[in-house]
Design an enzyme around this catalytic site. Structure first.
Site, PDB file in Angstrom:
ATOM      1  CG  ASP A 129      -0.242  -0.589   2.680  1.00  0.00           C
ATOM      2  OD1 ASP A 129       0.811  -0.231   2.570  1.00  0.00           O
ATOM      3  OD2 ASP A 129      -1.147  -0.593   3.520  1.00  0.00           O
ATOM      4  CG  ASP A 158      -8.545  -0.915  12.181  1.00  0.00           C
ATOM      5  OD1 ASP A 158      -7.792  -1.919  11.483  1.00  0.00           O
ATOM      6  OD2 ASP A 158      -8.885   0.096  11.448  1.00  0.00           O
ATOM      7  CG  HIS A 176      -5.692  -1.769   8.897  1.00  0.00           C
ATOM      8  ND1 HIS A 176      -5.643  -0.654   9.444  1.00  0.00           N
ATOM      9  CD2 HIS A 176      -4.374  -2.109   9.075  1.00  0.00           C
ATOM     10  CE1 HIS A 176      -4.547  -0.388   9.724  1.00  0.00           C
ATOM     11  NE2 HIS A 176      -3.830  -1.332   9.504  1.00  0.00           N
ATOM     12  CD  GLU A 182      -8.414   1.459   8.093  1.00  0.00           C
ATOM     13  OE1 GLU A 182      -8.292   0.346   8.854  1.00  0.00           O
ATOM     14  OE2 GLU A 182      -7.845   2.626   8.388  1.00  0.00           O
TER      15      GLU A 182
END
Ligand code: PGA
Length: 259
Positions: free
Chosen positions: A66, A135, A137, A142
């Protein structure tokens, strides 16, 4: 899914480096690289093996997971720069073979497609390193990312921006948008190697390994993949319900069965 619980973060790095080095030796390997703090010790161990043991990356190609959108080219916190600085500049992997999505592209959708095509043209990723967000990810997918998603632009959660603010002068400087391989893209890598250390990741790891497959916890998509190795330290393993079983499996791992 194979769960490997190691005593310390240093042991996690040693095991992860063993896995990556196996692929590199079998080469030519297409490596999927991850940023964040977790893989840094693994990169240091791979650099040490390059320097002291002659582990060569000369035949490898690498793809980043990413990138931030909007950081200027060459920004020290752009993932292209981070991967260079933390890993590839210290081994014999030529810069031209270190690929990443271009977050400065004028046409982000076209860049996302170019990146997908480049991964395919290289023959797909052999081993993909993954960290995990608090979280759940992976990459920058996300919560509620499509489990079939491809490389695309995403909007970071406030929690992720807070988690990453430590790399910037303030949270206001953390970009809001990113370009990330999708969960479908990541799932096409032939071997997924998920690393996590510390108590702060314990809940995300338990949900990923033992929770339901659900887009609210993107890493749970790994349950569909035929070859996943999860390497965690004791702290990150602390909320696993079947921890004793994973320890038993590892202790009785058949000889000559690599990760
Ligand atoms: P970390 O980040 O390794 O810095 O904890 C992991 C991630 O956000 O994917």
């Amino acid at each position: 899914m194979e769960i490997v619980i190691r005593p310390t973060p240093a042991d996690v790095a040693t095991t992860a480096a063993d896995v990556v080095a196996d692929h590199v030796r079998r080469g030519p390997a297409v490596l999927g690289l991850a940023t964040g703090s977790t893989p840094l010790a693994t990169y240091q161990e791979l650099i040490r093996r390059h320097r002291d043991e002659g582990l060569s990356f000369a035949d490898c190609v690498s793809f980043n997971l990413d990138e931030y959108v909007g950081l200027p080219k060459g920004h020290p916190e752009s993932y292209r720069e981070v991967i260079r600085k933390e890993f590839t500049a210290h081994v014999d992997l030529p810069d031209a073979k270190v690929e990443g999505p271009d977050g400065t592209a004028a046409d982000i959708a076209a860049e996302a497609q170019r990146y997908e095509d480049a991964i395919k043209a290289a023959g797909g990723v052999d081993v993909q390193l993954l960290g995990i967000g608090t979280d759940g990810h992976i990459g920058f997918n996300e919560p509620v990312s499509s489990l079939a998603s491809r490389t695309r632009i995403k909007t970071l959660t406030t929690q992720t921006r807070e988690d990453n603010a430590r790399f910037f002068a303030s949270i206001d400087e953390v970009p809001i948008h990113v370009l990330t391989q999708g969960l479908g893209t990541i799932s096409e890598a032939r071997h997924l190697l998920l690393l996590a250390t510390g108590e702060g990741k314990a809940e995300a790891i338990a949900a990923t390994v033992e929770g339901p497959v659900a887009a609210i916890n993107p890493a749970s998509v790994l349950q569909f993949h035929p070859h996943v190795t999860v390497v965690v330290d004791e702290a990150a393993a602390s909320r696993l319900r079947l921890k004793d079983y994973y320890v038993h499996v590892l202790a009785n791992k058949p000889a000559n069965q690599p990760f």
